[in-house]
Every structure is written in C-alpha cells, then in structure tokens.
Design a protein around this motif. Structure first.
Motif, PDB file in Angstrom:
ATOM      1  N   GLY A  10     -17.763 122.027 -89.274  1.00 32.83           N
ATOM      2  CA  GLY A  10     -16.476 122.415 -89.856  1.00 32.83           C
ATOM      3  C   GLY A  10     -15.486 121.263 -89.896  1.00 32.83           C
ATOM      4  O   GLY A  10     -14.745 121.106 -90.872  1.00 32.83           O
ATOM      5  N   GLY A  11     -15.468 120.453 -88.839  1.00 36.38           N
ATOM      6  CA  GLY A  11     -14.555 119.310 -88.813  1.00 36.38           C
ATOM      7  C   GLY A  11     -14.865 118.315 -89.906  1.00 36.38           C
ATOM      8  O   GLY A  11     -13.961 117.809 -90.592  1.00 36.38           O
ATOM      9  N   ILE A  12     -16.163 118.021 -90.090  1.00 35.94           N
ATOM     10  CA  ILE A  12     -16.555 117.107 -91.163  1.00 35.94           C
ATOM     11  C   ILE A  12     -16.182 117.696 -92.525  1.00 35.94           C
ATOM     12  O   ILE A  12     -15.662 116.999 -93.408  1.00 35.94           O
ATOM     13  CB  ILE A  12     -18.067 116.817 -91.091  1.00 35.94           C
ATOM     14  N   GLY A  13     -16.433 119.007 -92.675  1.00 41.13           N
ATOM     15  CA  GLY A  13     -16.093 119.662 -93.943  1.00 41.13           C
ATOM     16  C   GLY A  13     -14.602 119.626 -94.239  1.00 41.13           C
ATOM     17  O   GLY A  13     -14.197 119.332 -95.363  1.00 41.13           O
ATOM     18  N   LEU A  14     -13.789 119.914 -93.218  1.00 45.36           N
ATOM     19  CA  LEU A  14     -12.330 119.874 -93.416  1.00 45.36           C
ATOM     20  C   LEU A  14     -11.860 118.458 -93.741  1.00 45.36           C
ATOM     21  O   LEU A  14     -10.990 118.263 -94.599  1.00 45.36           O
ATOM     22  CB  LEU A  14     -11.625 120.390 -92.157  1.00 45.36           C
ATOM     23  N   PHE A  15     -12.429 117.482 -93.037  1.00 54.71           N
ATOM     24  CA  PHE A  15     -12.040 116.091 -93.298  1.00 54.71           C
ATOM     25  C   PHE A  15     -12.422 115.685 -94.722  1.00 54.71           C
ATOM     26  O   PHE A  15     -11.611 115.102 -95.465  1.00 54.71           O
ATOM     27  CB  PHE A  15     -12.716 115.158 -92.291  1.00 54.71           C
ATOM     28  N   LEU A  16     -13.647 115.999 -95.136  1.00 52.47           N
ATOM     29  CA  LEU A  16     -14.092 115.649 -96.484  1.00 52.47           C
ATOM     30  C   LEU A  16     -13.272 116.368 -97.547  1.00 52.47           C
ATOM     31  O   LEU A  16     -12.885 115.784 -98.562  1.00 52.47           O
ATOM     32  CB  LEU A  16     -15.575 116.003 -96.651  1.00 52.47           C
ATOM     33  N   LEU A  17     -13.008 117.666 -97.300  1.00 53.61           N
ATOM     34  CA  LEU A  17     -12.197 118.423 -98.254  1.00 53.61           C
ATOM     35  C   LEU A  17     -10.793 117.833 -98.348  1.00 53.61           C
ATOM     36  O   LEU A  17     -10.236 117.694 -99.441  1.00 53.61           O
ATOM     37  CB  LEU A  17     -12.143 119.894 -97.825  1.00 53.61           C
ATOM     38  N   GLY A  18     -10.230 117.499 -97.181  1.00 49.85           N
ATOM     39  CA  GLY A  18      -8.902 116.894 -97.187  1.00 49.85           C
ATOM     40  C   GLY A  18      -8.875 115.570 -97.923  1.00 49.85           C
ATOM     41  O   GLY A  18      -7.962 115.297 -98.719  1.00 49.85           O
ATOM     42  N   MET A  19      -9.867 114.703 -97.691  1.00 42.81           N
ATOM     43  CA  MET A  19      -9.937 113.423 -98.380  1.00 42.81           C
ATOM     44  C   MET A  19     -10.110 113.614 -99.885  1.00 42.81           C
ATOM     45  O   MET A  19      -9.509 112.896-100.701  1.00 42.81           O
ATOM     46  CB  MET A  19     -11.090 112.582 -97.828  1.00 42.81           C
ATOM     47  N   THR A  20     -10.921 114.589-100.275  1.00 43.57           N
ATOM     48  CA  THR A  20     -11.128 114.852-101.704  1.00 43.57           C
ATOM     49  C   THR A  20      -9.842 115.314-102.368  1.00 43.57           C
ATOM     50  O   THR A  20      -9.464 114.835-103.446  1.00 43.57           O
ATOM     51  CB  THR A  20     -12.224 115.912-101.894  1.00 43.57           C
ATOM     52  N   LEU A  21      -9.145 116.274-101.707  1.00 40.11           N
ATOM     53  CA  LEU A  21      -7.890 116.771-102.272  1.00 40.11           C
ATOM     54  C   LEU A  21      -6.832 115.674-102.308  1.00 40.11           C
ATOM     55  O   LEU A  21      -6.074 115.557-103.282  1.00 40.11           O
ATOM     56  CB  LEU A  21      -7.379 117.968-101.456  1.00 40.11           C
ATOM     57  N   LEU A  22      -6.789 114.860-101.233  1.00 36.42           N
ATOM     58  CA  LEU A  22      -5.814 113.768-101.182  1.00 36.42           C
ATOM     59  C   LEU A  22      -6.072 112.761-102.302  1.00 36.42           C
ATOM     60  O   LEU A  22      -5.151 112.357-103.024  1.00 36.42           O
ATOM     61  CB  LEU A  22      -5.896 113.076 -99.818  1.00 36.42           C
ATOM     62  N   THR A  23      -7.332 112.373-102.475  1.00 34.12           N
ATOM     63  CA  THR A  23      -7.689 111.398-103.507  1.00 34.12           C
ATOM     64  C   THR A  23      -7.445 111.949-104.905  1.00 34.12           C
ATOM     65  O   THR A  23      -6.806 111.310-105.745  1.00 34.12           O
ATOM     66  CB  THR A  23      -9.167 110.987-103.359  1.00 34.12           C
ATOM     67  N   ASP A  24      -7.944 113.161-105.164  1.00 36.29           N
ATOM     68  CA  ASP A  24      -7.781 113.751-106.500  1.00 36.29           C
ATOM     69  C   ASP A  24      -6.312 114.000-106.822  1.00 36.29           C
ATOM     70  O   ASP A  24      -5.864 113.785-107.958  1.00 36.29           O
ATOM     71  CB  ASP A  24      -8.559 115.067-106.596  1.00 36.29           C
ATOM     72  N   GLY A  25      -5.565 114.463-105.816  1.00 39.04           N
ATOM     73  CA  GLY A  25      -4.142 114.730-106.052  1.00 39.04           C
ATOM     74  C   GLY A  25      -3.361 113.471-106.369  1.00 39.04           C
ATOM     75  O   GLY A  25      -2.559 113.437-107.306  1.00 39.04           O
ATOM     76  N   LEU A  26      -3.593 112.414-105.593  1.00 39.11           N
ATOM     77  CA  LEU A  26      -2.877 111.160-105.841  1.00 39.11           C
ATOM     78  C   LEU A  26      -3.293 110.538-107.168  1.00 39.11           C
ATOM     79  O   LEU A  26      -2.460 109.983-107.894  1.00 39.11           O
ATOM     80  CB  LEU A  26      -3.132 110.181-104.694  1.00 39.11           C
ATOM     81  N   LYS A  27      -4.587 110.614-107.485  1.00 40.59           N
ATOM     82  CA  LYS A  27      -5.044 110.068-108.766  1.00 40.59           C
ATOM     83  C   LYS A  27      -4.431 110.816-109.936  1.00 40.59           C
ATOM     84  O   LYS A  27      -4.047 110.210-110.939  1.00 40.59           O
ATOM     85  CB  LYS A  27      -6.572 110.130-108.844  1.00 40.59           C
ATOM     86  N   ALA A  28      -4.322 112.144-109.820  1.00 42.46           N
ATOM     87  CA  ALA A  28      -3.730 112.922-110.905  1.00 42.46           C
ATOM     88  C   ALA A  28      -2.215 112.729-110.976  1.00 42.46           C
ATOM     89  O   ALA A  28      -1.635 112.698-112.059  1.00 42.46           O
ATOM     90  CB  ALA A  28      -4.056 114.411-110.708  1.00 42.46           C
ATOM     91  N   PHE A  29      -1.560 112.599-109.799  1.00 48.16           N
ATOM     92  CA  PHE A  29      -0.100 112.448-109.779  1.00 48.16           C
ATOM     93  C   PHE A  29       0.336 111.103-110.349  1.00 48.16           C
ATOM     94  O   PHE A  29       1.298 111.009-111.084  1.00 48.16           O
ATOM     95  CB  PHE A  29       0.409 112.596-108.344  1.00 48.16           C
ATOM     96  N   ALA A  30      -0.374 110.052-109.981  1.00 49.21           N
ATOM     97  CA  ALA A  30       0.015 108.709-110.443  1.00 49.21           C
ATOM     98  C   ALA A  30      -1.177 107.991-111.061  1.00 49.21           C
ATOM     99  O   ALA A  30      -1.220 106.762-111.059  1.00 49.21           O
ATOM    100  CB  ALA A  30       0.561 107.901-109.280  1.00 49.21           C
ATOM    101  N   GLY A  31      -2.124 108.772-111.598  1.00 49.73           N
ATOM    102  CA  GLY A  31      -3.356 108.162-112.100  1.00 49.73           C
ATOM    103  C   GLY A  31      -3.140 107.176-113.214  1.00 49.73           C
ATOM    104  O   GLY A  31      -3.674 106.066-113.188  1.00 49.73           O
TER     105      GLY A  31
END
Length: 540
Positions: A10-31
């Motif tokens: 679960g910890g790995i999953g939460l970390f990966l999900l968080g990194m994915t959302l962080l990366t995708d969100g920042l790329k879309a916000f200022a892509g």
C-alpha cells in the motif's frame, strides 16, 4: 508479516499514485510553459543540462522528462546533442526526490498534515475552473507522496524485525551485484526510480538494510530507470532510439563508476558526517545518490557532442528524409506532434515547389521519377500520420494549429496533383507571351521553398502572397489579349486555348503555393495576410 506486506504494498502504491498525480498535474498546469522553456533554454548541451535538471526537479520525474525529450528529438524541436544534455540533467534532477524524502518525509511526520492537502487538492480538482484543476491534482499527489512514505516506514519497521537483509553480505562483488540487481528489479517493477529510492531510504532508516547495501540498491535504481525510456523508444524512429541509448549508456556508466569508486564515496560520506555535520542514514544516502550522478555528469557532459556523433554512427538515419520527424512517440503530446507535422509539411512543400519549378525551367525534359516520387511518398505519409494526432478541444491554440495544417495538407495535395502541365501543353510554356507569368511563378515557388526551409525575413510569406496576387492579375489581363489575337486572326483558336490552359495552370500553382506558405507560416486561420479571393471566378 502479512500486515507489513500489505503496508509495504500500500505504501508503494500510495507513493507511486502520488508521484503520478503530482507529475501529471504539474505537466498539465504548466506543461506548455515547461515545453517552451525546455526548447528555448537548450542552445548548448550545458544549457540543455540545466533545463533538464530544473524541469525534472519541478515535475519530480526523470522518466517524464526523458519521454518528453524523446518526443522533442523525434519532432525536430531539439538536436541530439541537446537531448543528451537534457537527459544528463534529468538524471541529476531526479536525485532531488531522495532529498525530499530524507529531509522531509523521514525526519518530519507529515502524514497527518498531508491528509488535508489531499482534501484541498481534491476539492480544487473538482470545483476550480480550467487549468487550476490540474494544480489541485498536483497538490493531492504531493500529499499522497508523504502518506505513502509514512506507510512505507511502518511497513519497514515490521520487516526489520523479521527479515534482516543487513545481515546478508554487503561487501564484495557478489553482495553488491545482488543489491544492484534488486534495485534494478524494484525500479523495473515500479516503473519509477523515485519509488525505488524512497523504499530504499525507508529501509535504511528502519535498519532493514545497511548503508553499503542501500548504496548499491540506489545504483541499481539509477540503472533500472532507463527501462522507461527504452520502452518509450520501442516502435519509434531513429532519434527516439538514439536518445534512449544515450540514457542507458550514461546511467549504466555512472552506475559502474559509482560501484568501482564505492569505497571512495563511502570514505567521503564519513568525512562529511564527521567534519561537515552531514546527517547519517537517509540524508547521507541522498547525498551519495546526488554525488555519483554529478560525477557522471562532470565526466560525460563536456563530451556530449562527440558522444552524440558516435551514437549517430552506431544508429544511422536511413529513413525517408522529408518525414523523419513523423515518429509515433510524438503522438502522446498533440502540441509536439503538430510541430512534427509542421516541419514535415514545410519540407515536403518546399521539395514539391522545387519539383514544379524544375518543370518550368525545363519544360521539354521529363522530370525524373525519383524527384517526384519523394514528395509524393512524403504526402502519403503525412495523410496517414495526421489523423492519428489526438484532438485537444480545450486548447484553442492546438486546435488552430491543427486546422491550419489541415488547410496546408489539402492545398499541398492539390498542388501535387497539378505540378506538371495538363495534357500536351508543356511546349507552350516557352511561348514569349507567357514568359512574364512563367518567371513570376518560378520566383514565387523559389521564395516559398526558401521561406519554408529557412524562414527568412518576417515578411517573406507576405511577398509570396503579393506574387500570387500579381499572377492572378496577370491571368486576368492576358486572357482577353490572347482571345483578341484569335478574333483578329493573328493566332489560331487551338493555340489560344492551349495558352489559356497554361496561364490557368500557372495561376493555380501560384495560388496553392501561396495558401500552403500562409497556413504554415501563421498556423492561425484568423490571421490572414491578404483577403483570400476566389482564385478562379467565372470567366465571361
């Protein structure tokens, strides 16, 4: 054991999900801004390195940067030496995640504070307008990263009481090889070196592994992260494969250098702990990660251009020249894909203009089949590739570019259908009465080809439009003169009809060439250089 396993997963999953959302969100916000910055600040390999490092720190994903760079190189936005600089910067920039985890995630318990961040980010995602939703996605991802780290810590505490990996051999070739292999495996399975490094940091903090083992795990993670770039390059063109190969060569070489010099690095870490106040444990491991990647950069960056030439010799470009930018890897980013098609359209149109001009200059000689086959094949490839570019309805700029290129593609197809004289009127091009129109058409095509290839003065496309207008006016003036000569008996009707066909053919060539240059120069149908007339009005 079962509880710890579930917490670890679960910890790995939460970390990966968080990194994915962080990366995708920042790329879309200022892509778009990040893409423009990446292209703008990459004049030399060193500038490209700085851009790659900064952008990777911002989006927290070297894989995202590397995949983007592969698309940029395929589209022709970056040269291969610049891409190598960005890849080196991305490798160094991704070590920032280790500092984030070791300084904040492990030293300060942010799990409780991260939960409200997830909530706020989610509400912004659901309620905010436009691209602010992407910022909410990034905030929620940022919070999930720290929740995942805290869950990993709990799991590692449980594992440290049952599995004592630190008791396994840490030194020697066998011990380092096993630890590196485990680091590579973790990164490949998770598809994220950041997640593998975070897991290693938490394992070190809980005592599940010792420092030397953790160092080897981190080296393995640096090597394993190249798999993402390799996967992105599969099925891509030569530029994509070159970039992926450069990434593999650099990270593998840096990992081997770190492994050979591991005793030196460990001695340096101990000295920094004793004399510079470097915290032992996770912070020291983050410093080691940054240190060996930085050493690799210092060794390889000065030779980026030479290394690029070597890789280009290993992987020569044997594909079609005009459509070399139409790589399937760019389809993931519509804006980049449209830049690739714009370049291919410009080069194909310029080659088509040159082929038509050769007909005007040598009307009695057949144009070589190869001269016509190359741009014809390029047009067919463009017509196949263009529909695959995903539409982005919410981005007006991308939509305008797409529409402009669709116009250009249509006019290019019409131009190629008419780039040789119809019927048997080729001999009439030499008629003295048509030389003004022939010279004007040849000049227009030469200006258009040069502008599409090299840009030239800002007003070059305006000059092309002016020449097209002059050609249309010349057709309107010459037509009644030729008809009058027939009526007065100075010319036979069949000759007059053939001359009129040539004038009409020249006018159509000029018109389609003008519209191609206009749409490719502006890529905005609302920005007309001249009012577009009806090119062939009904003739009295």
């Amino acid at each position: 054991m079962l509880t710890s396993s579930c917490q670890l997963l679960g910890g790995i999953g939460l970390f990966l999900l968080g990194m994915t959302l962080l990366t995708d969100g920042l790329k879309a916000f200022a892509g778009e801004a990040l893409r423009r910055a990446l292209v703008r600040f990459t004049g030399t390999p060193f500038k490209a390195f700085c851009s790659g490092a900064v952008i990777t720190v911002l989006v927290q994903s070297s894989s995202a940067t590397t995949v983007t760079v592969i698309g940029f190189v395929s589209a022709g936005l970056l040269t291969f030496p610049q891409a190598i600089g960005v890849v080196l910067g991305a490798s160094l920039g991704t070590t920032g995640t280790g500092w984030l985890v070791s300084v904040l995630g492990l030293k300060v318990s942010l799990g409780v504070w991260a939960l409200p961040l997830v909530g706020v980010g989610t509400f912004i995602k659901l309620l905010a307008p436009g691209r602010w939703r992407s910022l909410g996605l990034a905030l929620a991802g940022f919070g999930l990263v720290f929740i995942g780290i805290e869950t990993l810590q709990l799991a590692m505490r449980g594992f440290s009481q049952v599995l004592h990996l630190a008791r396994l051999p840490a030194g020697g070739l066998w011990g380092h090889g096993v630890a590196m292999g485990l680091g590579i495996l973790l990164t490949v399975v998770m598809q994220s070196s950041s997640a593998a490094v975070a897991t290693t940091l938490t394992a070190l903090q809980s005592g599940a592994v010792n420092f030397e083992q953790a160092a080897s795990l981190v080296i393995g993670a640096a090597v394993g992260t190249t798999v993402t770039g390799v996967l992105a390059a599969i099925g891509g063109g030569v530029p994509a494969k070159r970039t992926a190969l450069a990434h593999v060569v650099f990270n593998l070489a840096s990992g081997l250098i770190a492994l050979v010099l591991l005793p030196v690095f460990l001695w340096g870490i101990r000295q920094a702990q004793e004399h510079a106040g470097l915290d032992p444990g996770a912070v020291s491991l983050a410093a080691f990660h940054t240190g060996f990647i930085a050493l690799g950069v210092l060794i390889f960056l000065p030779f980026a251009e030479r290394g690029a030439r070597i890789i280009e010799q290993w992987l020569p470009d044997r594909g079609p020249v005009l459509t070399r930018h139409l790589d399937s890897t760019v389809l993931k980013t519509p804006a980049v894909a449209l830049e690739a098609t714009r370049r291919a359209l410009s080069e194909t149109a310029a080659e088509s203009f040159d082929a038509a001009r050769s007909v005007l200059e040598n009307p009695m000689h057949a144009v070589s089949t190869a001269r016509l086959a190359l741009p014809r094949a390029a047009l067919a490839r463009l017509q196949e590739f263009f529909p695959q570019i995903p539409a982005v309805a919410e981005d007006d700029r991308v939509t305008r570019r797409r529409l402009a290129q669709l116009h250009a593609l249509d006019h290019l197809a019409r131009f190629q259908a008419r780039w040789t004289p119809p019927g048997g009127i080729g001999t009439r091009i030499r008629d003295p009465r048509l030389q003004g129109a022939v010279r004007l058409t040849a000049t227009l095509l030469e200006l258009g080809a040069s502008g599409l290839r090299h840009g030239g003065p800002e007003s070059w496309e305006v000059t092309v439009a002016s020449k097209a207008a002059d050609l249309a006016e010349l057709r309107r003036l010459d037509r009644p003169l030729i008809l009058r000569e027939t009526a007065t008996g100075r010319s036979d009707p069949s000759t007059a009809l053939e001359l009129l066909d040539v004038i009409r053919w020249l006018d159509r060539l000029g018109y389609h060439a003008w519209r191609i240059t206009h749409h490719l120069a502006h890529e905005d149908p609302s920005a007309q250089t001249l009012a577009e007339p009806d090119p062939f009005p009904d003739e009295p």
